[in-house]
Scaffold this active site. Sequence first.
Site, PDB file in Angstrom:
ATOM      1  N   CYS A 379      45.860  28.201  48.775  1.00 63.40           N
ATOM      2  CA  CYS A 379      47.051  27.509  49.023  1.00 63.40           C
ATOM      3  C   CYS A 379      47.045  26.238  48.356  1.00 63.40           C
ATOM      4  O   CYS A 379      47.390  26.093  47.175  1.00 63.40           O
ATOM      5  CB  CYS A 379      47.091  27.441  50.605  1.00 63.40           C
ATOM      6  SG  CYS A 379      48.956  27.297  51.252  1.00 63.40           S
ATOM      7  N   HIS A 514      47.294  32.821  52.270  1.00 60.70           N
ATOM      8  CA  HIS A 514      45.941  32.834  52.940  1.00 60.70           C
ATOM      9  C   HIS A 514      45.293  33.883  53.145  1.00 60.70           C
ATOM     10  O   HIS A 514      45.749  34.831  54.105  1.00 60.70           O
ATOM     11  CB  HIS A 514      46.207  31.817  54.357  1.00 60.70           C
ATOM     12  CG  HIS A 514      46.593  30.611  54.042  1.00 60.70           C
ATOM     13  ND1 HIS A 514      45.577  29.559  53.987  1.00 60.70           N
ATOM     14  CD2 HIS A 514      47.743  29.670  54.066  1.00 60.70           C
ATOM     15  CE1 HIS A 514      46.140  28.452  53.873  1.00 60.70           C
ATOM     16  NE2 HIS A 514      47.442  28.627  53.998  1.00 60.70           N
ATOM     17  N   GLU A 516      42.391  34.790  53.936  1.00 59.33           N
ATOM     18  CA  GLU A 516      41.303  34.607  54.879  1.00 59.33           C
ATOM     19  C   GLU A 516      41.998  35.242  56.304  1.00 59.33           C
ATOM     20  O   GLU A 516      41.034  35.729  57.076  1.00 59.33           O
ATOM     21  CB  GLU A 516      40.824  33.362  54.862  1.00 59.33           C
ATOM     22  CG  GLU A 516      41.807  32.272  55.710  1.00 59.33           C
ATOM     23  CD  GLU A 516      42.648  31.536  54.512  1.00 59.33           C
ATOM     24  OE1 GLU A 516      42.928  32.218  53.324  1.00 59.33           O
ATOM     25  OE2 GLU A 516      42.868  30.303  54.982  1.00 59.33           O
TER      26      GLU A 516
END
Length: 549
Positions: A379, A514, A516
């Site tokens: 990001c 993102h 993650e």
Amino acid sequence: MTSYVFITGGVVSSLGKGITSACLGAILEARGLSISMIKLDPYLNVDPGTMSPFQHGEVFVTHDGTETDLDLGHYERFVRTAKGGRNSNFTTGRIYESVIRKERRGDYLGATVQVIPHITDEIKQSVGKGAGDADICLVEIGGTVGDIESLPFLEAIRQMGIELGREKVVYVHLTLVPYIATSHEIKTKPTQHSVKELRSIGIQPDVLVCRSEAPLPDEQRRKIALFTNVPKDAVISAYDVDDLYKIPEMMHAQGLDDIVTKQLQLDLPEADLSEWQSIVEAKRNPTSEVNIAMVGKYMDLKDSYISLSEALLHGGIHTRTRVNIHYIESADIEEQGAGCLENMDGIVVPGGFGDRGIEGKIVAVRFARENGIPYLGICLGLQVAVIEAARNLAGLDGAMSTEFHRDTPHPVVALITEWQDVSGDLEQRDEGSDLGGTMRLGAQQVHLAEGSLAATSYGATLIEERHRHRYEVNNNYRAQLEDAGLRFSGTSVDDLVEMVEIPGHPWFLASQFHPEFTSNPRDGHPLFIGFITAARQHHEGILPKVAEA
Ligand code: GLN
């Protein structure tokens, strides 16, 4: 019909109620049940999206773009069937907002609107919505029993026990059993008091999960059982372990899933925890290690990057690599230079807002690019990679994101409404665009260029990942940046930049989304597995030490 397990906490906060709930979800799922998970938060903010991650830890973004409490991240990492969304996290603020809206609309037909029954009914309905059609819904109540704020939630779950029947509801209470080193004593009193408090509001727990440093001796379990009216077998010892992923096995070994499923009158096969055992095994026997620098701000508050740290560790699990994460303040790099990055095998710049330390992050990207160190930008980490390339590869002096410098001569990253083409005209297509200035949130499709590092990492050319950002790479600079050596290897359906890489660099990849948030220990995530694999090769000297010119 869905059964419920309510998880409350006592004595002190920060006992790991989220992890405990997630692990309980994991062992129940391992019995073949589908699970939904809800977090009830007693604070007044309507949603956690507006809260400072430095007070409250990371904001976890669900598939549908809801900004939620970080505990929902634990749920998704531990429980495959638990798919979080807008009905998985309710705060007091959101409950009141909804009740007040109904009152203003006249829905209550002039009745006096009160905490009981209106707020409690709203809570029960919300829980019902979040439960969906799962076999079991686990509901974690934030805060500590005894807090004024959590009372309406506790009252609502008490009522659910009566309304649904005790074979449909299990109450689990998490407490602390401290060890007093000076007198060598294990103290059960706080647990007794916490249960007393819970019973005073009408909830008799069925299970106690007792956090302690070492396994709870039999004598203390017996004592706790006697004073709290909880069967001794249902006093579970949740002692400290060196690895989070040992907890499902630890709980299962003490029969926690049996106690819950028996009370819910479910006849089920044995729990299959083999995947969790393999994870523990993989972590115990790494075949190599890597040093990863995470360059951000306020790095002492690691909870604000919890999903990212976890995802890096998942990359380690799937490559049998010990991942040592070094949290580095980008402001320190600004003051002292990039020397601290010299022995790193990989550099990550995580997501972030605000300009503090931004130049340090740009220095970190340059260091990774010029020295051939694997780089993963997330990001803001993509945005700084673009800024760095603009300045140092494309010669666009002073290039910046308008988030940090409104009057930059080269707004290579900007709100769409601020995009100007290089001759100074405001980009046409975005006039009146509703994307400008608002947060792009949740899962969206990304097209990956054939043959790119992005596409080979994912093994696909169409993926879906979660977003949480306002600013975008300015398309008017794309051609110039491409000529200078950047490759825009991922784009959104509406042609916004999603992924950037540098051909010729051993491993340089950044994403506007993102990744993650979709990584979990059992499956890992292709980007993190790819990044850790590259870092490992760097560590072993297999990767070229410098990028090709
Ligand atoms: N601050 C940047 C933006 O809003 C990046 C956000 C992030 O990293 N999550 O676009």
